[in-house]
Design a protein around this motif. Structure first.
Motif, PDB file in Angstrom:
ATOM      1  N   SER A  21     -60.908  22.056  -4.629  1.00  0.00           N
ATOM      2  CA  SER A  21     -60.306  21.386  -5.791  1.00  0.00           C
ATOM      3  C   SER A  21     -61.359  20.679  -6.632  1.00  0.00           C
ATOM      4  O   SER A  21     -61.201  20.513  -7.841  1.00  0.00           O
ATOM      5  N   SER A  22     -62.444  20.297  -5.990  1.00  0.00           N
ATOM      6  CA  SER A  22     -63.515  19.605  -6.708  1.00  0.00           C
ATOM      7  C   SER A  22     -64.473  20.574  -7.390  1.00  0.00           C
ATOM      8  O   SER A  22     -65.432  20.160  -8.038  1.00  0.00           O
ATOM      9  N   GLY A  23     -64.220  21.886  -7.211  1.00  0.00           N
ATOM     10  CA  GLY A  23     -65.088  22.908  -7.770  1.00  0.00           C
ATOM     11  C   GLY A  23     -65.965  23.522  -6.706  1.00  0.00           C
ATOM     12  O   GLY A  23     -66.263  22.900  -5.687  1.00  0.00           O
ATOM     13  N   GLY A  24     -66.362  24.745  -6.908  1.00  0.00           N
ATOM     14  CA  GLY A  24     -67.196  25.432  -5.935  1.00  0.00           C
ATOM     15  C   GLY A  24     -66.380  26.031  -4.812  1.00  0.00           C
ATOM     16  O   GLY A  24     -65.155  26.180  -4.897  1.00  0.00           O
ATOM     17  N   TYR A  25     -67.074  26.377  -3.747  1.00  0.00           N
ATOM     18  CA  TYR A  25     -66.439  27.052  -2.624  1.00  0.00           C
ATOM     19  C   TYR A  25     -66.748  26.334  -1.314  1.00  0.00           C
ATOM     20  O   TYR A  25     -67.721  25.578  -1.195  1.00  0.00           O
ATOM     21  N   ALA A  60     -61.536  28.158  -2.448  1.00  0.00           N
ATOM     22  CA  ALA A  60     -61.866  27.452  -3.681  1.00  0.00           C
ATOM     23  C   ALA A  60     -61.542  25.978  -3.496  1.00  0.00           C
ATOM     24  O   ALA A  60     -60.419  25.609  -3.146  1.00  0.00           O
ATOM     25  N   LYS A  92     -72.769  27.018  -0.610  1.00  0.00           N
ATOM     26  CA  LYS A  92     -73.312  27.635  -1.811  1.00  0.00           C
ATOM     27  C   LYS A  92     -73.280  29.135  -1.610  1.00  0.00           C
ATOM     28  O   LYS A  92     -73.706  29.634  -0.562  1.00  0.00           O
ATOM     29  N   ALA A 125     -68.358  22.484   2.438  1.00  0.00           N
ATOM     30  CA  ALA A 125     -68.731  23.145   1.184  1.00  0.00           C
ATOM     31  C   ALA A 125     -69.929  24.058   1.419  1.00  0.00           C
ATOM     32  O   ALA A 125     -70.805  23.762   2.239  1.00  0.00           O
TER      33      ALA A 125
END
Length: 400
Positions: free
Chosen positions: A357-361, A355, A374, A372
């Motif tokens: 910290s900025s969001g997403g995976y 996960a 999707k 990163a």
């Protein structure tokens, strides 16, 4: 006193010197390098290209297929029923009415009249002829489709499609000039003709089955037509009851798994789809969806409360390896249906996802770089991913 003081002083000096010598020797003898902390082991996994499918499971029940209740055809007193669990095949006795045997024939349509006049034409005569031939009786030759024959003993079929004898309406049926009630009709591919040879075969068959007298006439109720052999279940009637009521439960000989699913999922399933079945002993076997009912059944309700469960439909699953449920008479099993399928996608173990910290995976590559991604479908511990630098064969860090 001076002598004692000198001895003590010398002794203490020797002990001190010995301690120094020991310390020096110990330090000089330990020439091994200082211990280093062990390098942490990192588990990695390879990005694979594959098909992913998610699943959902329902509880099902093992039982015999096409269970239904058999009703008698003609009035009479019920005098015999077969033993539950027995199999009734073509030519066997289903039950006795007035001690007269009622025989099982195979076919697509029921008997609907007495067959007693030579020359009668119809689909029921075809059922009679086909079954006697299959049982080994010589029935003689049959008129070819398109042959015009004369039917004795009744008026020509009416415009409603049925004559006095119940013959199906033939467009070109015409009365004969004799005025004796005979008419002419054309034999179709679905018909047979009650010839003299066929009547003689009926007499031989009746004698063999103990029908007395063996007249060659098949009376409505002598024969009951079903698609194939049946397994007898529990009796619904007792000896002495009217033979026109519910007599017994019957089913196919083969077993299947019946599953009730939410009606909203019915569109996701179709005949021929594969499923996985978990049996009571925790073993697994495969199955194939045989049918998805279009008959929607209301969920359980309590008064005005519809309850938490919505409408249901029944799914019948055939077990690919019939021996897997051979010794299971009635039991609950788990059936796993395939939901969504993603074809030819990149996937990694779910434990490789991080996960951000900025969001997403993201995932960590084996060289330490973080990238990163999707995410798509989750299934069987794997997850569909895509992202910069992610290709089949890329190694990523994952949980051990």
């Amino acid at each position: 006193m001076r002598t004692k003081t000198l001895i003590i002083t010398i002794t203490c000096g020797v002990l001190a010197l010995g301690g120094v010598v020991y310390a020096v020797q110990a330090r000089a003898g330990d020439d091994s390098p200082a211990a280093q902390p062990a390098a942490a082991k990192v588990a990695t996994a390879e990005v694979v290209r594959t098909d992913l499918s998610d699943y959902w499971a329902e509880s099902g029940t093992v039982g015999y297929r096409k269970q239904r209740t058999l009703r008698g055809v003609a009035p009479g007193v019920l005098t015999w029923l077969p033993r539950p669990g027995s199999t009734i095949a073509r030519g066997d006795i289903l039950y006795r009415s007035g001690d007269r045997p009622v025989i099982l024939f195979y076919g697509p349509s029921p008997m609907f009249r007495d067959i007693d006049v030579v020359g009668m034409v119809g689909r029921d005569v075809r059922v009679l002829a086909d079954n006697l031939r299959a049982l080994g009786y010589r029935i003689g030759s049959q008129p070819a489709p398109g042959t015009r024959v004369t039917v004795q003993g009744g008026p020509a079929p009416t415009a409603t499609g049925q004559g006095a004898n119940g013959d199906a309406n033939k467009p070109d049926s015409t009365p004969t000039a004799s005025g004796t009630g005979a008419y002419q009709t054309v034999v179709t591919s679905q018909d047979a003709v009650f010839t003299r040879s066929l009547r003689d075969a009926v007499k031989r068959w009746q004698a063999a089955k103990g029908v007395r007298p063996a007249t060659g006439t098949v009376t409505l109720g002598d024969v009951l037509v079903l698609p194939g052999a049946v397994r007898v279940g529990a009796a619904s009637a007792q000896l002495g009851d009217d033979a026109t009521g519910n007599l017994m439960a019957i089913s196919d000989q083969t077993k299947a798994v019946s599953v009730e699913i939410d009606a909203s999922r019915a569109d996701d399933l179709r005949a021929g789809q594969k499923v996985q079945i978990t049996l009571p002993d925790s073993s697994h076997t495969s199955g194939t969806i045989n049918s998805v009912s279009s008959n929607v059944q209301a969920g359980p309700s309590d008064g005005d409360d519809p309850g938490p469960e919505g409408p249901k439909v029944q799914v019948v699953v055939a077990v690919d390896n019939a021996s897997a449920i051979q010794n299971i008479s009635s039991a609950s099993v788990e059936v796993r249906f395939t939901g969504t399928t993603a074809h030819d996608v990149l996937a990694v173990p779910v434990g490789a996802l991080l996960a951000l910290s900025s969001g997403g995976y993201g995932v960590q590559l084996s060289d330490g770089a973080l990238t990163a991604v999707k995410v798509g479908l989750f299934a069987d511990g794997m997850v569909q991913i895509s992202g910069t630098g992610i290709t089949a064969g890329t190694r990523v860090v994952t949980t051990s």
